[in-house]
Scaffold this motif. Structure first.
Motif, PDB file in Angstrom:
ATOM      1  N   ILE A   1       0.833  -1.195   0.000  1.00 58.30           N
ATOM      2  CA  ILE A   1       0.000   0.000   0.000  1.00 58.30           C
ATOM      3  C   ILE A   1       0.872   1.251   0.000  1.00 58.30           C
ATOM      4  CG2 ILE A   1      -1.838  -1.214   1.212  1.00 58.30           C
ATOM      5  CD1 ILE A   1      -1.194   0.315   3.694  1.00 58.30           C
ATOM      6  N   LYS A   2       0.301   2.332  -0.507  1.00 56.81           N
ATOM      7  CA  LYS A   2       1.002   3.613  -0.559  1.00 56.81           C
ATOM      8  C   LYS A   2       0.425   4.552   0.490  1.00 56.81           C
ATOM      9  CE  LYS A   2       2.101   7.579  -3.530  1.00 56.81           C
ATOM     10  NZ  LYS A   2       1.860   8.254  -4.822  1.00 56.81           N
ATOM     11  N   LEU A   3       1.317   5.203   1.246  1.00 55.85           N
ATOM     12  CA  LEU A   3       0.923   6.221   2.219  1.00 55.85           C
ATOM     13  C   LEU A   3       1.459   7.569   1.768  1.00 55.85           C
ATOM     14  CD1 LEU A   3       1.769   4.440   5.599  1.00 55.85           C
ATOM     15  CD2 LEU A   3      -0.503   4.832   4.662  1.00 55.85           C
ATOM     16  N   GLU A   4       0.720   8.618   2.072  1.00 62.36           N
ATOM     17  CA  GLU A   4       1.168   9.969   1.767  1.00 62.36           C
ATOM     18  C   GLU A   4       1.294  10.772   3.054  1.00 62.36           C
ATOM     19  OE1 GLU A   4      -1.638  11.356  -1.131  1.00 62.36           O
ATOM     20  OE2 GLU A   4      -0.645  10.276  -2.763  1.00 62.36           O
ATOM     21  N   ASN A   5       2.001  11.891   2.974  1.00 57.64           N
ATOM     22  CA  ASN A   5       2.294  12.708   4.153  1.00 57.64           C
ATOM     23  C   ASN A   5       1.033  13.044   4.950  1.00 57.64           C
ATOM     24  OD1 ASN A   5       4.152  14.083   5.800  1.00 57.64           O
ATOM     25  ND2 ASN A   5       3.637  16.037   4.851  1.00 57.64           N
TER      26      ASN A   5
ATOM     27  N   ASN B   1       6.521  14.552   7.438  1.00 59.54           N
ATOM     28  CA  ASN B   1       7.724  15.038   6.745  1.00 59.54           C
ATOM     29  C   ASN B   1       8.222  14.077   5.676  1.00 59.54           C
ATOM     30  OD1 ASN B   1       7.471  17.053   8.606  1.00 59.54           O
ATOM     31  ND2 ASN B   1       9.328  16.580   9.737  1.00 59.54           N
ATOM     32  N   THR B   2       7.335  13.253   5.158  1.00 60.39           N
ATOM     33  CA  THR B   2       7.676  12.282   4.119  1.00 60.39           C
ATOM     34  C   THR B   2       6.587  12.337   3.065  1.00 60.39           C
ATOM     35  OG1 THR B   2       8.617  10.853   5.858  1.00 60.39           O
ATOM     36  CG2 THR B   2       8.291   9.863   3.681  1.00 60.39           C
ATOM     37  N   GLU B   3       6.948  12.692   1.843  1.00 60.67           N
ATOM     38  CA  GLU B   3       5.948  12.905   0.790  1.00 60.67           C
ATOM     39  C   GLU B   3       5.134  11.647   0.528  1.00 60.67           C
ATOM     40  OE1 GLU B   3       5.748  14.325  -3.897  1.00 60.67           O
ATOM     41  OE2 GLU B   3       7.593  14.589  -2.752  1.00 60.67           O
ATOM     42  N   TRP B   4       5.824  10.503   0.432  1.00 58.70           N
ATOM     43  CA  TRP B   4       5.125   9.230   0.217  1.00 58.70           C
ATOM     44  C   TRP B   4       6.012   8.085   0.670  1.00 58.70           C
ATOM     45  CZ3 TRP B   4       8.281   6.231  -2.653  1.00 58.70           C
ATOM     46  CH2 TRP B   4       9.127   6.845  -3.581  1.00 58.70           C
ATOM     47  N   CYS B   5       5.393   6.948   0.884  1.00 62.84           N
ATOM     48  CA  CYS B   5       6.155   5.719   1.132  1.00 62.84           C
ATOM     49  C   CYS B   5       5.282   4.526   0.763  1.00 62.84           C
ATOM     50  CB  CYS B   5       6.622   5.631   2.588  1.00 62.84           C
ATOM     51  SG  CYS B   5       5.318   5.225   3.755  1.00 62.84           S
ATOM     52  N   PHE B   6       5.931   3.390   0.517  1.00 62.74           N
ATOM     53  CA  PHE B   6       5.238   2.135   0.240  1.00 62.74           C
ATOM     54  C   PHE B   6       5.574   1.142   1.349  1.00 62.74           C
ATOM     55  CE2 PHE B   6       5.159   4.095  -3.896  1.00 62.74           C
ATOM     56  CZ  PHE B   6       3.960   3.668  -4.453  1.00 62.74           C
TER      57      PHE B   6
END
Length: 646
Positions: A136-140, A238-243
């Motif tokens: 899954i993808k998470l956004e800030n 403080n993180t634009e996106w992560c998987f």
């Protein structure tokens, strides 16, 4: 899994990324949560069962049954059933209302949207439809939907920052870092969709600070720990996106494992009063709590809120308060105050004649203008330490070199020279900032290197190993190789732990440093001891192989790593000690004094030295000069402590 009675017990978890068919064979829980107690069918029987656990309700029911028998009672059953039904009905309505709000909250959470990678494309799915093994993808600023293994992020080297206030109440950001091998996947949907690594890890449990697992991918295995996990309830910051790869979902997540089932709560008043009057009083009491202006916190525009009417009156019956110290009594804002280096103490302020003076707001701090990268907010008042640094004192340089290397702080440099440190612990942030101001500036790190500006000269160290801190070890070490090829272990930790591991040649220096530590602790400062050790290349190479095997072991990993750490952290050379100040929060002393007047006993738990704990105790009025004798619990085991408390 193994069968225990009628229940399957999970001994280890196996997950293959992007393979729902394989993962569904294990019947892992989906991501739906349920904190409400009742449904339409079970409400009446369960609620009545709970209500008749109250002695008064059971008594009136028994009385009613007796009144239904004419030969036993001449009184009408009507006089008993009306008040009983009235009390049961009002209680049931209140319980149903509370549970309905829990149901609405569950629905709101379960229907949040999440981006799930399905067939190579990101698709919006409700949280309750997320499955173990999904990417899954998470956004800030998004909440983490489940317990995830961090795969990649928008930050360099697969870093991610999370706020864990929902889990542990701490507002400082925590740093998480993906494995280098998965961070290369980036945001490439094709590569992420093709990722088919298998994770074998611990079964679901409630330990928020611990995770043990191994990733098997492309015929290699990689160690997984808590630093690579994003737990449900955290917020990405403080993180634009992560998987991330879902490891635990729904009731198996560590957040839900800690929440337990919603229990039927009874107060001590309940055992004495079970009347309609009690519920009216409780309802009114809850409104008074909400309206109380003295319980309003202006800074955050937050008023008190009675979330339940069941336990309000218990507030007036409290006899003991058990409190943490750091962040509860204190501000959890650490300031580097003093230090001891090679037997000399630094940190006091002196006038032109060399006389010691009290530090106040008017006292001029040391001038750090020689260092272009110094933090302007940092203040220190002993100029002799700056002079020793400028003159190239080898012990002083090694002291601050250790502080700039032995930590897990992350550095952000958005503009040239503007460094922002992200520290998981305020202590680490304070120590790294101190090293920065004295000319040893931590600039950046990768999984393999640490870059430090030493007296304006950039130096890149190869990071060979990090020996983690925990509450048992009470120390942290790093092993680095300098540009000349020398391998050195740097360690910092509690004095009681490191003093036991020093080389015998340090005995005299240890006695002097111990005296300084006692002085620092007597002033209420938090102390750490610093030490180092040079390592032989051949020995370290053999140790590193054993370390890799232990870190990827599926069984007894912690025990194997602990033995290896214990082996290499011996015969250390003492450098000195640090002393950090954590000031009391505003109003703590007055609050504790008022609690004492109300005959409420306050217990505070702290990991500080005894002298530090006693100083803080006097500062916040837990200990007073009127106390004739102070009882100190000094046991090291549960049995010893229990015996002393008796």
């Amino acid at each position: 899994m193994k069968l225990c009675g009628d229940k399957l017990i999970e001994e280890e978890r196996r997950v293959i990324a992007n393979n729902r068919e394989y993962n569904e064979k294990f019947q892992y829980a989906n991501n739906r949560i349920k904190t409400s107690k009742y449904n339409v069918i079970t409400f009446l029987p369960i609620n009545l069962f709970e209500q008749f656990q109250r002695v008064a309700n059971a008594y009136f029911l028994f009385l009613l049954l007796l009144q239904l028998i004419p030969h036993i009672s001449s009184l009408s059953w009507f006089t008993t059933i009306v008040p009983l039904v009235l009390v049961l009905t009002i209680t049931a309505v209140k319980d149903a209302t509370d549970d309905f709000f829990r149901y609405k909250s569950d629905n709101q959470v379960n229907n949040r949207s999440s981006q799930v990678l399905i067939d190579g494309k990101l698709q919006n799915e409700k949280w309750m439809n997320v499955r173990v093994g999904d990417v899954i993808k998470l956004e800030n600023n998004q909440f983490v939907a489940a317990d995830l293994l961090l795969l990649s992020s928008s930050e360099p080297h697969g870093l991610g920052y999370v706020e864990t206030a929902e889990l542990d109440g701490e507002t400082n950001l925590k740093v998480r870092q993906a494995l280098p091998v998965t961070s290369e996947l980036g945001a490439d949907m094709c590569r992420l969709a093709e990722f088919n690594g298998e994770i074998i890890c611990e079964p679901p449990n409630n330990k928020l600070d611990k995770f043990t697992g191994t990733l098997f991918w492309n015929d290699k295995k990689y160690s997984l720990d808590n630093e690579k996990m994003l737990l449900r309830g955290c917020v990405l910051r403080n993180t634009e996106w992560c998987f991330g790869l879902v490891i635990f979902a729904g009731p198996d997540t560590k957040l839900m494992q800690n929440s337990g089932r919603t229990k039927f709560k009874r107060t001590s008043i309940d055992r004495l009063m079970n009347t309609l009057v009690l519920w009216v009083i409780r309802l009114g009491h809850s409104y008074f709590i909400n309206w109380d202006r003295r319980m309003y916190y202006i800074k955050k525009n937050t008023s008190a809120e009675a979330r339940t009417t069941t336990l309000n009156e218990e507030l007036g019956q409290i006899e003991y308060i058990f409190s943490d110290k750091t962040g509860t009594l204190t501000q959890n804002i650490m300031i580097f105050n003093k230090c001891s280096i090679n037997g000399k103490a630094y940190g006091d302020a002196y006038d032109e004649l060399g006389h010691k003076i009290e530090i106040s707001e008017k006292t001029l701090p040391v001038d750090f203008s020689f260092n272009a990268l110094a933090d302007p907010k940092f203040k220190f008042y002993d100029a002799s330490l700056v002079e020793a640094t400028k003159l190239g004192d080898s012990s002083v340089h090694e002291f601050f070199r250790l502080l700039s290397l032995c930590h897990t702080v992350m550095s952000e440099e958005k503009n040239e020279g503007e460094l922002v440190y992200q520290a998981q612990s305020p202590d680490e942030g304070a120590l790294v900032t101190a090293a920065r101001n004295f000319g040893f500036v931590f600039r950046s790190r990768t999984p393999e290197t640490i870059t430090v500006n030493e007296m304006s000269q950039p130096v890149v160290y190869q990071l060979l190993a990090i020996l983690d801190f925990n509450n048992v070890r009470k120390r942290m070490s790093v092993i680095v190789r300098n540009p000349e090829g020398q391998i050195r272990l740097y360690s910092k930790g509690a004095d009681t732990i490191l003093f036991e591991r020093l080389h015998p040649s340090n005995e005299d220096l240890m006695c002097v440093t111990s005296d300084h530590l006692s002085e620092f602790a007597g002033e209420g400062l938090r102390t750490l001891v610093l030490a180092y050790k040079d390592l032989d290349e051949a020995y370290f190479n053999k140790w590193q192989i054993r370390h890799h095997n232990a870190s990827t072991a599926l069984e007894n990993r912690d025990e194997q790593l602990s033995a290896l750490y214990e082996e290499i952290e011996q015969d250390l050379m003492l450098l000195g000690a640090t002393a950090v100040e954590d000031k009391l929060q505003e109003g703590v002393s007055d609050t504790i004094a008022n609690l004492t007047l109300a005959n409420i006993k306050v217990w505070v738990l702290t990991g500080d030295k005894q002298e530090t704990a006693m100083n803080i105790g006097y500062s916040c009025n837990i200990l007073t000069d009127d106390m004739n004798e102070i009882f100190i619990v000094s046991g090291y085991t549960v049995l010893e402590v229990r015996e002393q408390l008796r």
